[in-house]
Design an enzyme around this catalytic site. Structure first.
Site, PDB file in Angstrom:
ATOM      1  N   THR A  12       0.893  -1.272   0.023  1.00  0.00           N
ATOM      2  CA  THR A  12       0.232  -0.051   0.099  1.00  0.00           C
ATOM      3  C   THR A  12       0.908   1.192   0.068  1.00  0.00           C
ATOM      4  O   THR A  12       2.120   1.300   0.522  1.00  0.00           O
ATOM      5  CB  THR A  12      -0.970   0.099   1.313  1.00  0.00           C
ATOM      6  OG1 THR A  12      -0.148   0.214   2.506  1.00  0.00           O
ATOM      7  CG2 THR A  12      -1.711  -1.249   1.297  1.00  0.00           C
ATOM      8  N   GLY A  13       0.595   2.245  -0.691  1.00  0.00           N
ATOM      9  CA  GLY A  13       1.524   3.347  -0.850  1.00  0.00           C
ATOM     10  C   GLY A  13       2.780   3.000  -1.683  1.00  0.00           C
ATOM     11  O   GLY A  13       3.682   3.103  -1.338  1.00  0.00           O
ATOM     12  N   GLY A  14       2.743   2.193  -2.838  1.00  0.00           N
ATOM     13  CA  GLY A  14       3.626   1.700  -3.455  1.00  0.00           C
ATOM     14  C   GLY A  14       4.253   2.641  -4.685  1.00  0.00           C
ATOM     15  O   GLY A  14       4.810   2.324  -5.435  1.00  0.00           O
ATOM     16  N   THR A  15       3.686   3.907  -4.664  1.00  0.00           N
ATOM     17  CA  THR A  15       3.767   4.717  -5.855  1.00  0.00           C
ATOM     18  C   THR A  15       5.340   5.494  -5.840  1.00  0.00           C
ATOM     19  O   THR A  15       5.785   6.060  -6.667  1.00  0.00           O
ATOM     20  CB  THR A  15       2.744   5.785  -5.958  1.00  0.00           C
ATOM     21  OG1 THR A  15       2.524   6.410  -5.059  1.00  0.00           O
ATOM     22  CG2 THR A  15       1.463   5.157  -6.576  1.00  0.00           C
ATOM     23  N   GLY A  17       8.614   6.617  -2.723  1.00  0.00           N
ATOM     24  CA  GLY A  17       9.509   6.373  -1.549  1.00  0.00           C
ATOM     25  C   GLY A  17       9.640   4.894  -1.187  1.00  0.00           C
ATOM     26  O   GLY A  17      10.094   4.249  -2.079  1.00  0.00           O
ATOM     27  N   GLY A  19       7.837   2.474  -0.189  1.00  0.00           N
ATOM     28  CA  GLY A  19       6.779   1.605  -0.627  1.00  0.00           C
ATOM     29  C   GLY A  19       7.448   1.291  -2.458  1.00  0.00           C
ATOM     30  O   GLY A  19       7.343   0.075  -2.692  1.00  0.00           O
ATOM     31  N   SER A 137       7.263   3.815  12.694  1.00  0.00           N
ATOM     32  CA  SER A 137       8.399   4.956  12.871  1.00  0.00           C
ATOM     33  C   SER A 137       8.950   4.828  14.331  1.00  0.00           C
ATOM     34  O   SER A 137       8.405   4.560  15.014  1.00  0.00           O
ATOM     35  CB  SER A 137       7.710   6.177  12.755  1.00  0.00           C
ATOM     36  OG  SER A 137       8.517   7.201  12.771  1.00  0.00           O
ATOM     37  N   TYR A 150       0.579  12.012  15.296  1.00  0.00           N
ATOM     38  CA  TYR A 150       1.269  11.069  14.398  1.00  0.00           C
ATOM     39  C   TYR A 150       2.040  10.148  15.231  1.00  0.00           C
ATOM     40  O   TYR A 150       1.971   8.976  15.032  1.00  0.00           O
ATOM     41  CB  TYR A 150       2.397  11.875  13.580  1.00  0.00           C
ATOM     42  CG  TYR A 150       3.082  11.019  12.614  1.00  0.00           C
ATOM     43  CD1 TYR A 150       2.752  10.167  11.420  1.00  0.00           C
ATOM     44  CD2 TYR A 150       4.673  10.785  12.720  1.00  0.00           C
ATOM     45  CE1 TYR A 150       3.336   9.670  10.742  1.00  0.00           C
ATOM     46  CE2 TYR A 150       5.145  10.012  12.055  1.00  0.00           C
ATOM     47  CZ  TYR A 150       4.729   9.364  10.896  1.00  0.00           C
ATOM     48  OH  TYR A 150       5.464   8.725   9.946  1.00  0.00           O
TER      49      TYR A 150
HETATM   50  N1  LIG Z   1       9.951   9.310   5.386  1.00  0.00           N
HETATM   51  C1  LIG Z   1      10.541   9.233   6.382  1.00  0.00           C
HETATM   52  O1  LIG Z   1      11.193   9.890   7.205  1.00  0.00           O
HETATM   53  C2  LIG Z   1       9.403   8.229   7.224  1.00  0.00           C
HETATM   54  C3  LIG Z   1       9.815   7.873   8.671  1.00  0.00           C
HETATM   55  C4  LIG Z   1       9.327   6.960   9.307  1.00  0.00           C
HETATM   56  C5  LIG Z   1       8.019   6.591   8.907  1.00  0.00           C
HETATM   57  N2  LIG Z   1       7.503   6.767   7.591  1.00  0.00           N
HETATM   58  C6  LIG Z   1       6.152   6.197   6.995  1.00  0.00           C
HETATM   59  O2  LIG Z   1       6.652   5.605   5.960  1.00  0.00           O
HETATM   60  C7  LIG Z   1       5.553   5.477   5.148  1.00  0.00           C
HETATM   61  C8  LIG Z   1       5.976   5.693   3.507  1.00  0.00           C
HETATM   62  O3  LIG Z   1       5.976   7.105   3.613  1.00  0.00           O
HETATM   63  P1  LIG Z   1       7.301   7.799   2.656  1.00  0.00           P
HETATM   64  O4  LIG Z   1       8.298   8.575   3.531  1.00  0.00           O
HETATM   65  O5  LIG Z   1       7.872   6.687   1.689  1.00  0.00           O
HETATM   66  O6  LIG Z   1       6.510   8.775   1.604  1.00  0.00           O
HETATM   67  P2  LIG Z   1       6.315   9.074   0.275  1.00  0.00           P
HETATM   68  O7  LIG Z   1       7.507   9.051  -0.602  1.00  0.00           O
HETATM   69  O8  LIG Z   1       5.498  10.326   0.340  1.00  0.00           O
HETATM   70  O9  LIG Z   1       5.177   7.805  -0.221  1.00  0.00           O
HETATM   71  C9  LIG Z   1       4.008   7.615   0.388  1.00  0.00           C
HETATM   72  C10 LIG Z   1       3.175   6.540  -0.295  1.00  0.00           C
HETATM   73  O10 LIG Z   1       2.105   6.482   0.452  1.00  0.00           O
HETATM   74  C11 LIG Z   1       1.010   6.803  -0.461  1.00  0.00           C
HETATM   75  N3  LIG Z   1      -0.102   7.643   0.310  1.00  0.00           N
HETATM   76  C12 LIG Z   1      -0.035   8.565   1.100  1.00  0.00           C
HETATM   77  N4  LIG Z   1      -1.487   8.793   1.621  1.00  0.00           N
HETATM   78  C13 LIG Z   1      -2.138   7.749   1.217  1.00  0.00           C
HETATM   79  C14 LIG Z   1      -3.271   7.405   1.418  1.00  0.00           C
HETATM   80  N5  LIG Z   1      -4.216   8.119   2.231  1.00  0.00           N
HETATM   81  N6  LIG Z   1      -4.052   6.183   0.761  1.00  0.00           N
HETATM   82  C15 LIG Z   1      -3.018   5.346   0.023  1.00  0.00           C
HETATM   83  N7  LIG Z   1      -1.868   5.762  -0.206  1.00  0.00           N
HETATM   84  C16 LIG Z   1      -1.513   6.830   0.509  1.00  0.00           C
HETATM   85  C17 LIG Z   1       1.435   7.787  -1.626  1.00  0.00           C
HETATM   86  O11 LIG Z   1       0.661   7.559  -2.724  1.00  0.00           O
HETATM   87  P3  LIG Z   1       0.563   8.959  -3.874  1.00  0.00           P
HETATM   88  O12 LIG Z   1       1.825   9.067  -4.491  1.00  0.00           O
HETATM   89  O13 LIG Z   1      -0.548   8.311  -4.846  1.00  0.00           O
HETATM   90  O14 LIG Z   1       0.205  10.080  -2.976  1.00  0.00           O
HETATM   91  C18 LIG Z   1       2.760   7.032  -1.777  1.00  0.00           C
HETATM   92  O15 LIG Z   1       2.815   5.942  -2.574  1.00  0.00           O
HETATM   93  C19 LIG Z   1       4.399   6.113   5.672  1.00  0.00           C
HETATM   94  O16 LIG Z   1       3.393   5.570   6.457  1.00  0.00           O
HETATM   95  C20 LIG Z   1       5.181   7.199   6.578  1.00  0.00           C
HETATM   96  O17 LIG Z   1       4.346   7.885   7.608  1.00  0.00           O
HETATM   97  C21 LIG Z   1       8.249   7.894   6.852  1.00  0.00           C
END
Ligand SMILES: NC(=O)c1ccc[n+]([C@@H]2O[C@H](COP(=O)([O-])OP(=O)(O)OC[C@H]3O[C@@H](n4cnc5c(N)ncnc54)[C@H](OP(=O)(O)O)[C@@H]3O)[C@@H](O)[C@H]2O)c1
Length: 250
Positions: A12-15, A17, A19, A137, A150
């Site tokens: 889920t959210g594989g587009t 980062g 995922g 996280s 969060y």
């Molecule tokens: N980056 C960090 O430092 C960090 C640290 C700890 C945990 N996290 C967690 O890691 C996970 C991935 O985040 P990332 O940092 O890789 O961010 P990212 O690059 O922004 O990717 C987020 C992904 O989740 C999708 N998404 C967001 N909201 C959604 C929703 N309501 N329904 C379905 N898909 C949704 C996005 O889809 P679209 O492209 O279609 O919007 C995208 O594929 C999140 O759960 C975040 O809380 C992040």
């Protein structure tokens, strides 16, 4: 390595980062990846880049109707899921004083309710030997300024790792979590901070990370694939921290 030959992962959210990086590595290792995202544009772009053995559809993890349709949509591609990576989401920050109900509901709907019901809906497609990885996280047990809602939502995900482990053991499904620190993704774009504020946050944060850099999405993907692989066959109910020791030195 071809650890996932002919296997199916749902990310889920594989587009984007972490995922996206996980789907990409899973395919490189012989598997098939089904991804979800929030818009047709982001899903199509990702599928174009991922190429062969990638599939996907729009599904908003904050929307219960979308979650209830997940199983049927996945079944268009496969009757079973070997690995479920529950990853969709983003962070938003607010002080306790100014946080309103919509801030609270947005994060809890997407992270807590979204994670719980995604697992519930995909569970019937999973069988003995399959594996679930939840993305939490390191802030789930840290006292970071403006992170209260969060962090609490991600703490609920940490709790699910334990309770799902107990409940799914009899089915032969391993459950673990990956707990990222600061990872360089587009995630900051969802926080409401402007580019200058994002730059300032990054500048201020880097000196507080012992490895003096943000992690790469691929470094989370490696951890997820390890947890999902046979090499982790005795790892069940664990949260794997991948944060360059950020949480250790705080
Ligand atoms: N980056 C960090 O430092 C960090 C640290 C700890 C945990 N996290 C967690 O890691 C996970 C991935 O985040 P990332 O940092 O890789 O961010 P990212 O690059 O922004 O990717 C987020 C992904 O989740 C999708 N998404 C967001 N909201 C959604 C929703 N309501 N329904 C379905 N898909 C949704 C996005 O889809 P679209 O492209 O279609 O919007 C995208 O594929 C999140 O759960 C975040 O809380 C992040």
């Amino acid at each position: 390595m071809q650890r996932f030959k002919n296997k199916f992962i749902l990310v889920t959210g594989g587009t984007n980062g972490m995922g996206y990086a996980t789907a990409e590595q899973f395919i490189k290792e012989g598997g098939n990846a089904i991804i979800t995202g929030r818009s047709i544009e982001t899903v199509h772009r990702a599928l174009e880049q991922l190429g062969k053995n990638s599939y996907g559809f729009v599904s908003n993890t904050a929307n219960m109707m979308d979650i209830l349709l997940l199983q049927e949509k996945v079944k268009q591609y496969t009757p079973h899921i070997d690995v479920l990576f529950v990853n969709a989401g983003y962070a938003k920050f607010s002080s306790v004083e100014i946080a309103d109900e919509s801030h609270f509901d947005e994060l809890f709907n997407m992270i807590v309710k979204g994670t719980f019901f995604t697992v519930q809906q995909i569970l019937p497609l999973m069988s003995n030997g399959s594996s679930i990885v939840l993305n939490t996280s390191v802030v789930n047990e840290m006292g970071m300024l403006n992170f209260s809602v969060y962090s609490a939502a991600k703490a609920a995900v940490k709790s699910f790792i334990k309770t799902f482990t107990t409940e799914f053991t009899e089915k032969g499904i391993r459950v673990n979590g990956v707990s990222p620190g600061y990872i360089k993704t587009n995630g900051f774009n969802n926080t409401g901070l402007n580019p200058k504020q994002i730059e300032d946050v990054i500048k201020n944060v880097i000196p507080t990370i012992p490895l003096k850099r943000f992690g790469a999405p691929s470094e989370i993907a490696h951890a997820v694939l390890f947890l999902a692989s046979d090499e982790a066959s005795y790892i069940h109910g664990t949260e794997l921290i991948v944060d360059g020791a950020f949480s250790v030195f705080k």
